[in-house]
Design a protein around this motif. Structure first.
Motif, PDB file in Angstrom:
ATOM      1  N   THR A 440     -60.435 -67.398 -16.202  1.00 16.34           N
ATOM      2  CA  THR A 440     -60.078 -67.538 -18.165  1.00 16.34           C
ATOM      3  C   THR A 440     -60.633 -67.244 -18.961  1.00 16.34           C
ATOM      4  O   THR A 440     -61.996 -66.977 -18.282  1.00 16.34           O
ATOM      5  CB  THR A 440     -58.667 -68.719 -18.189  1.00 16.34           C
ATOM      6  N   ILE A 441     -59.910 -66.678 -20.349  1.00 19.83           N
ATOM      7  CA  ILE A 441     -61.095 -66.241 -20.756  1.00 19.83           C
ATOM      8  C   ILE A 441     -62.031 -67.302 -21.699  1.00 19.83           C
ATOM      9  O   ILE A 441     -62.885 -66.283 -22.843  1.00 19.83           O
ATOM     10  CB  ILE A 441     -60.447 -64.828 -21.654  1.00 19.83           C
ATOM     11  N   GLY A 442     -61.273 -67.894 -21.529  1.00 23.63           N
ATOM     12  CA  GLY A 442     -61.563 -69.388 -21.793  1.00 23.63           C
ATOM     13  C   GLY A 442     -60.999 -69.868 -23.167  1.00 23.63           C
ATOM     14  O   GLY A 442     -61.323 -71.300 -23.047  1.00 23.63           O
ATOM     15  N   SER A 443     -60.288 -69.648 -24.102  1.00 26.42           N
ATOM     16  CA  SER A 443     -59.760 -70.654 -25.024  1.00 26.42           C
ATOM     17  C   SER A 443     -58.076 -70.993 -24.148  1.00 26.42           C
ATOM     18  O   SER A 443     -57.377 -70.595 -23.571  1.00 26.42           O
ATOM     19  CB  SER A 443     -59.352 -69.964 -26.752  1.00 26.42           C
ATOM     20  N   PHE A 444     -58.113 -72.394 -24.489  1.00 25.46           N
ATOM     21  CA  PHE A 444     -56.497 -72.694 -24.673  1.00 25.46           C
ATOM     22  C   PHE A 444     -55.844 -72.691 -24.926  1.00 25.46           C
ATOM     23  O   PHE A 444     -56.285 -72.922 -26.161  1.00 25.46           O
ATOM     24  CB  PHE A 444     -56.482 -73.855 -23.252  1.00 25.46           C
ATOM     25  N   GLY A 493     -62.429 -74.367 -22.827  1.00 30.28           N
ATOM     26  CA  GLY A 493     -60.783 -74.981 -23.723  1.00 30.28           C
ATOM     27  C   GLY A 493     -60.743 -74.320 -24.420  1.00 30.28           C
ATOM     28  O   GLY A 493     -59.920 -73.783 -25.693  1.00 30.28           O
ATOM     29  N   GLU A 494     -62.333 -74.442 -25.456  1.00 25.65           N
ATOM     30  CA  GLU A 494     -63.037 -73.976 -26.700  1.00 25.65           C
ATOM     31  C   GLU A 494     -61.693 -74.323 -27.525  1.00 25.65           C
ATOM     32  O   GLU A 494     -61.426 -74.609 -29.044  1.00 25.65           O
ATOM     33  CB  GLU A 494     -62.556 -72.362 -27.254  1.00 25.65           C
ATOM     34  N   PRO A 495     -61.186 -76.354 -27.582  1.00 29.00           N
ATOM     35  CA  PRO A 495     -60.550 -77.135 -28.759  1.00 29.00           C
ATOM     36  C   PRO A 495     -60.905 -77.528 -29.939  1.00 29.00           C
ATOM     37  O   PRO A 495     -60.924 -77.713 -30.861  1.00 29.00           O
ATOM     38  CB  PRO A 495     -59.902 -77.842 -27.543  1.00 29.00           C
ATOM     39  N   ASP A 499     -61.682 -70.663 -35.073  1.00 28.81           N
ATOM     40  CA  ASP A 499     -62.504 -68.990 -33.763  1.00 28.81           C
ATOM     41  C   ASP A 499     -63.426 -68.875 -33.842  1.00 28.81           C
ATOM     42  O   ASP A 499     -64.998 -69.972 -33.542  1.00 28.81           O
ATOM     43  CB  ASP A 499     -62.503 -68.855 -35.794  1.00 28.81           C
ATOM     44  N   MET A 500     -63.469 -68.379 -32.922  1.00 26.28           N
ATOM     45  CA  MET A 500     -64.249 -67.228 -31.913  1.00 26.28           C
ATOM     46  C   MET A 500     -65.696 -67.303 -32.831  1.00 26.28           C
ATOM     47  O   MET A 500     -66.792 -67.556 -32.118  1.00 26.28           O
ATOM     48  CB  MET A 500     -64.416 -67.039 -30.835  1.00 26.28           C
ATOM     49  N   VAL A 501     -65.557 -66.796 -34.552  1.00 26.98           N
ATOM     50  CA  VAL A 501     -66.709 -66.247 -34.214  1.00 26.98           C
ATOM     51  C   VAL A 501     -67.530 -67.133 -35.881  1.00 26.98           C
ATOM     52  O   VAL A 501     -68.178 -67.837 -35.923  1.00 26.98           O
ATOM     53  CB  VAL A 501     -66.509 -65.021 -35.421  1.00 26.98           C
ATOM     54  N   VAL A 608     -70.917 -64.529 -22.164  1.00 33.60           N
ATOM     55  CA  VAL A 608     -70.932 -64.166 -24.528  1.00 33.60           C
ATOM     56  C   VAL A 608     -69.943 -63.303 -23.878  1.00 33.60           C
ATOM     57  O   VAL A 608     -70.461 -61.708 -23.613  1.00 33.60           O
ATOM     58  CB  VAL A 608     -72.849 -63.436 -23.804  1.00 33.60           C
ATOM     59  N   ASP A 609     -69.054 -63.130 -24.957  1.00 33.93           N
ATOM     60  CA  ASP A 609     -67.686 -62.629 -25.149  1.00 33.93           C
ATOM     61  C   ASP A 609     -68.202 -61.117 -26.537  1.00 33.93           C
ATOM     62  O   ASP A 609     -68.643 -61.690 -27.128  1.00 33.93           O
ATOM     63  CB  ASP A 609     -66.907 -63.126 -26.225  1.00 33.93           C
ATOM     64  N   GLU A 610     -68.200 -60.455 -25.598  1.00 32.42           N
ATOM     65  CA  GLU A 610     -68.349 -59.206 -26.701  1.00 32.42           C
ATOM     66  C   GLU A 610     -67.152 -58.331 -26.950  1.00 32.42           C
ATOM     67  O   GLU A 610     -66.957 -56.959 -27.225  1.00 32.42           O
ATOM     68  CB  GLU A 610     -69.369 -58.178 -26.763  1.00 32.42           C
ATOM     69  N   SER A 650     -69.339 -61.240 -19.223  1.00 30.00           N
ATOM     70  CA  SER A 650     -69.169 -61.369 -20.731  1.00 30.00           C
ATOM     71  C   SER A 650     -66.740 -60.437 -20.960  1.00 30.00           C
ATOM     72  O   SER A 650     -66.313 -59.433 -19.881  1.00 30.00           O
ATOM     73  CB  SER A 650     -69.915 -59.802 -21.231  1.00 30.00           C
ATOM     74  N   HIS A 651     -67.050 -60.309 -22.090  1.00 27.31           N
ATOM     75  CA  HIS A 651     -65.441 -59.944 -22.217  1.00 27.31           C
ATOM     76  C   HIS A 651     -64.966 -58.993 -23.086  1.00 27.31           C
ATOM     77  O   HIS A 651     -65.538 -58.667 -24.333  1.00 27.31           O
ATOM     78  CB  HIS A 651     -64.309 -61.307 -22.602  1.00 27.31           C
ATOM     79  N   PHE A 652     -64.083 -57.947 -22.950  1.00 27.22           N
ATOM     80  CA  PHE A 652     -63.880 -56.989 -23.483  1.00 27.22           C
ATOM     81  C   PHE A 652     -62.784 -56.828 -23.699  1.00 27.22           C
ATOM     82  O   PHE A 652     -61.594 -56.484 -23.079  1.00 27.22           O
ATOM     83  CB  PHE A 652     -63.843 -55.410 -23.138  1.00 27.22           C
ATOM     84  N   CYS A 736     -56.722 -62.251 -22.113  1.00 24.64           N
ATOM     85  CA  CYS A 736     -58.158 -62.312 -22.998  1.00 24.64           C
ATOM     86  C   CYS A 736     -57.882 -63.569 -23.194  1.00 24.64           C
ATOM     87  O   CYS A 736     -57.134 -64.033 -22.245  1.00 24.64           O
ATOM     88  CB  CYS A 736     -57.250 -61.910 -24.500  1.00 24.64           C
ATOM     89  N   GLY A 737     -58.418 -64.656 -23.797  1.00 21.20           N
ATOM     90  CA  GLY A 737     -58.354 -65.718 -24.283  1.00 21.20           C
ATOM     91  C   GLY A 737     -56.650 -66.351 -25.175  1.00 21.20           C
ATOM     92  O   GLY A 737     -56.316 -65.736 -25.327  1.00 21.20           O
ATOM     93  N   LEU A 738     -56.220 -67.522 -24.441  1.00 19.04           N
ATOM     94  CA  LEU A 738     -54.548 -68.147 -24.585  1.00 19.04           C
ATOM     95  C   LEU A 738     -55.115 -68.900 -25.751  1.00 19.04           C
ATOM     96  O   LEU A 738     -53.719 -69.802 -26.099  1.00 19.04           O
ATOM     97  CB  LEU A 738     -54.203 -68.814 -23.190  1.00 19.04           C
ATOM     98  N   LYS A 739     -55.560 -68.558 -26.608  1.00 17.16           N
ATOM     99  CA  LYS A 739     -55.218 -69.710 -27.903  1.00 17.16           C
ATOM    100  C   LYS A 739     -54.532 -69.694 -28.753  1.00 17.16           C
ATOM    101  O   LYS A 739     -53.655 -70.537 -29.103  1.00 17.16           O
ATOM    102  CB  LYS A 739     -56.853 -69.262 -28.962  1.00 17.16           C
ATOM    103  N   THR A 740     -53.868 -69.010 -28.812  1.00 15.86           N
ATOM    104  CA  THR A 740     -52.482 -68.469 -29.214  1.00 15.86           C
ATOM    105  C   THR A 740     -51.270 -68.421 -29.200  1.00 15.86           C
ATOM    106  O   THR A 740     -50.044 -68.398 -29.551  1.00 15.86           O
ATOM    107  CB  THR A 740     -52.371 -66.463 -29.719  1.00 15.86           C
TER     108      THR A 740
HETATM  109  N1  MET Z   1     -63.643 -66.770 -24.976  1.00 12.03           N
HETATM  110  C1  MET Z   1     -62.691 -66.179 -26.158  1.00 12.03           C
HETATM  111  C2  MET Z   1     -61.381 -67.075 -26.034  1.00 12.03           C
HETATM  112  O1  MET Z   1     -61.083 -67.262 -24.583  1.00 12.03           O
HETATM  113  C3  MET Z   1     -62.719 -64.421 -26.199  1.00 12.03           C
HETATM  114  C4  MET Z   1     -61.711 -64.058 -27.131  1.00 12.03           C
HETATM  115  S1  MET Z   1     -62.188 -62.500 -27.359  1.00 12.03           S
HETATM  116  C5  MET Z   1     -61.337 -61.899 -28.791  1.00 12.03           C
HETATM  117  O2  MET Z   1     -60.340 -67.145 -27.122  1.00 12.03           O
END
Ligand code: MET
Length: 764
Positions: A440-444, A493-495, A499-501, A608-610, A650-652, A736-740
């Protein structure tokens, strides 16, 4: 007399009222009527505040419940067939196009979104074909013009121009192969004529018609269309202020100057060098110039002295009555007001201006130029001088150690130790992933519980230790879920990230944070960009603790997760006193240390997400090379320090990057994942045509929508993808990430994704 103008205002409300109302409506907790009422309150407050600030030309019609381009599509009946005949109200059709809909037997995905020029705002891409039957279903701009008038505010309506609207659109699936949206110009003009003549009949004196396409290279090929369209519109329209922003017009000014428009707006913050050329071109015409001197894209106070100088040049050429001072673009990209910030220091507060303060800035600049004797105006002018001087003084006290480290970067720091082919072998042994690895792209899902815990920590209601315990539990839950569902390369899962920035900014020196400085990213999704105010460095590791914990509860490989230098830069408000390149290099060095610390801690894949690398691309092609050189270099600088065995990812997002393909290859990430589920195969053909050599995970489903993709659907997607990308290079992942997303749809979607991967292993 010099007038002041604001081109557009944030539409989220000072306290995110629109997000709250829209989301409550989606959840069935607010009626359509109450939603409209909430929106009306926000509009009313914006109009009256702008009036109070002394702005002469106040915008209306640019408000939106989701996106202003979508507003045009919905009002113009450019509604793809799949949203028609579903028994939905006009409002629900609008939202279905924006975000998809899966309820009561209706199941439609959302329309594609794309980045709005080089900003982090996303617009909903119009889908057009020969069959598009444009008609004006309702005149939203007129309604809002009247709404403002009723409360005593005379506004200047804002419309996205017909050519920009069409060029921003894409060919719908049913369009014939060579269909170009611009070919619909003769069909769309009657709609614009009706819209504009209704505005005129209602008393609108002038109208702001946005044609941002004019700052692009492709604007040059559209000279005939512009001549034709504006000759049609001018006679029936209120006075047209043709509005451009985000870049320079270059030679397009030659045909623009001949258009039958009353005014032209140019962006002097982004492209100050164009002033002379533009003035020369319009001097002998009656065109009024609107000078974008207060940035709509940044939060720094405008330097009045600079703005006034530009305006004086224009006044000398055209006379004061032909000069307007304005924000450079809509203020959509800036937070509402500095007044909501309670935690900034006095020194910091003095550096910034948000939307309402910017409105006051344009009003003051115009007043100065008009020769106002008001003591408040001279006081504001003096105060600005002092603030700017203080900021310059602060800038000069930079962090020497950081600057020296940047100066000491050597060429070998940009490159991995071995070529990809060698690394691939080493990594295959080290990570031991199956064919068609799933990840997955990172976030859950960022659940309510997570947000509540973070809020409690912020308020001191729970201790740091309690919060850490909570986050660990979340991580374990996410890891166990991934094991259960059968994913191969796991994430934590980035809990812990708001925010990623912001998350990274908070741990780096050189950033300042706001409490309420939200900016719309798309729909009801807002971001709160940190502000880079000085040199950047990393005092301590930022993510190692969490990634190591995640790895400790699983025997499957764990992917570390960082945001890239270009993305952190693009999604922050950058400094305006040093080049973006230097800011990106400083970020890259900080991230390089983090990457190496993760590797040391036993994390064998590091992403490393870009996602923002494409959106940061300059709007004019002649400026691309310089940007791509440092952007790619800084990504490499942050990742290339690892051994061959560590797999870099990396992710785009919105990967419209066929045209910057060589740069994607030059990043030399072992694996890239790209947002892809709503794109056609053209992009992958480009990868094939150029012989892209590294691994790639084209997203197999759209995560911006709550809709669950079926296994069959994903398999279909894989089949078409596999016809182009060699199987040994393929990863399988969402867009993309699943945070939303919520957990329910996440579980179901990922189960289908894993099932589709199993199908691929057995059949491809
Ligand atoms: N690792 C980040 C995520 O999964 C990448 C987001 S890119 C907008 O949320």
């Amino acid at each position: 007399m010099v007038l002041s103008s604001v081109l557009g205002f944030p539409r989220i409300g000072a306290n995110r009222e629109v997000k709250k109302a829209v989301e409550a409506y989606w959840a069935g907790k607010l009626s359509a009527e109450d939603l409209i009422k909430a929106a009306a309150d926000v509009k009313k407050s914006s109009w009256t505040s702008l009036k109070e600030r002394g702005v002469d030309l106040i915008p209306s019609g640019e408000f939106s419940l989701y996106d202003h381009v979508l507003d045009h599509s919905a009002a113009f009946n450019a509604i793809p067939k799949r949203y028609q005949g579903l028994g939905l109200s006009a409002l629900d059709v609008f939202f279905a196009m924006g975000r998809g809909r899966q309820a009561d037997g209706v199941d439609v995905p959302a329309c594609e979104m794309k980045k709005w020029f080089d900003s982090n705002y996303h617009f909903v891409v119009p889908e057009l074909s020969e069959e598009t039957d444009f008609k004006l279903l309702y005149n939203k701009v007129l309604a809002e013009y009247k709404e403002a008038k009723e409360i005593g505010v005379v506004t200047r309506p804002v419309v996205l121009g017909p050519i920009s609207y069409l060029v921003l659109g894409k060919a719908a699936k049913e369009a014939s192969p060579n269909f170009q949206p611009i070919s619909l110009l003769p069909k769309i003009l009657p709609v614009y004529k009706q819209l504009l003549s209704e505005l005129k009949a209602a008393g609108a004196e002038s109208v702001q018609i946005d044609e941002p396409i004019l700052v692009l290279d492709k604007g040059a090929e559209l000279d005939k269309q512009y001549a034709y369209a504006y000759a049609e519109l001018a006679p029936v329209s209120p006075k047209i202020i043709l509005t451009t922003y985000f870049n320079r017009l270059d030679s397009n000014i030659n045909f623009i100057a001949k258009l039958p428009v009353a005014g032209l707006h140019i962006d002097l913050v982004r492209a100050p060098q164009q002033l002379g050329e533009v003035l020369a071109a319009i001097k002998s015409t009656p065109i009024v110039i609107s000078l974008g001197v207060v940035s709509g894209r940044n939060i720094w106070k405008a330097d009045f002295a600079v703005a006034i100088k530009f305006a004086q040049t224009a006044i000398a050429a055209l006379g004061a009555d032909r000069v307007v001072v304005a924000t450079s673009s809509s203020l959509l990209h800036t937070p509402v007001t500095l007044a909501s910030e309670k935690k900034l220091t006095q020194q910091q507060r003095d550096w910034f201006s948000f939307a309402l303060e910017k409105a006051a800035e344009v009003a003051t600049i115009a007043a100065v130029l008009s020769g106002s004797q008001d003591p408040k105006v001279s006081a504001a002018l003096e105060a600005n001088k002092v603030s700017i001087a203080k900021r310059r003084e602060f800038e000069s006290t930079s962090d020497d150690a950081v600057r020296k480290r940047v100066a000491a970067i050597t060429p070998d720091m940009y490159d991995r130790k071995s070529p990809f082919a060698v690394r691939k072998e080493v990594q295959a042994k080290h990570l031991n992933l199956p064919r068609f690895p799933t990840t997955t792209i990172g976030s859950f899902p960022q659940t309510k519980e997570i947000r509540t815990a973070r809020a409690k920590l912020g308020k001191g209601e729970i201790s740091e230790a309690e919060y850490d315990e909570f986050i660990k539990k979340e991580i374990e839950l996410v890891v166990k879920f991934q094991e259960k569902v059968g994913l191969d390369l796991l994430v934590h899962g980035e809990p812990e990230r708001n925010d990623m920035v912001q998350y990274f900014g908070e741990q780096l020196t050189g950033f300042v944070f706001t409490q309420n400085a939200w900016v719309q990213s798309y729909g009801s999704r807002y971001v709160r960009p940190p502000i880079i105010v000085s040199d950047v460095s990393r005092p301590t590791p930022m993510t190692v603790k969490w990634s190591s914990y995640a790895q400790s509860v699983s025997s499957k490989p764990m992917k570390g997760m960082l945001s890239g230098p270009v993305t952190i830069l693009n999604w922050s408000f950058p400094r305006d006193d040093v080049p973006r390149k230097l800011q990106s290099q400083q970020l890259a060095l900080a991230l390089r240390d983090e990457v190496l610390d993760l590797e040391k801690a036993g994390i064998s894949a590091i992403q490393v997400d870009e996602p923002a690398i494409r959106e940061g691309l300059p709007l004019r092609r002649s400026d691309w090379d310089e940007y791509l050189q440092w952007a790619v270099d800084t990504f490499k600088l942050s990742t290339a320090g690892v051994t061959d065995a560590t797999q870099t990812h990396s992710h785009f997002c919105y990967s419209d990057f066929g045209d910057i393909f060589p740069s994607i290859q030059r990043l030399d990430a072992d694996v890239i994942s790209i947002e892809f589920s709503k794109s056609d195969m053209k992009l992958l053909h480009t990868f094939k045509q150029y012989g892209y050599s590294n691994q790639i995970g084209p997203g197999v489903y759209d995560i911006h929508s709550p809709r669950i993709p079926s296994e069959a659907e994903i398999i279909e997607r894989l089949k078409t993808t596999l016809a182009i990308i060699p199987d040994h290079l393929m990863f399988i992942n969402p867009d993309c990430g699943l945070k939303t997303r919520g957990w329910k749809e996440t579980e179901a979607s990922l189960a289908n994704l894993v099932a589709a991967a199993r199908w691929a292993r057995a059949n491809a």
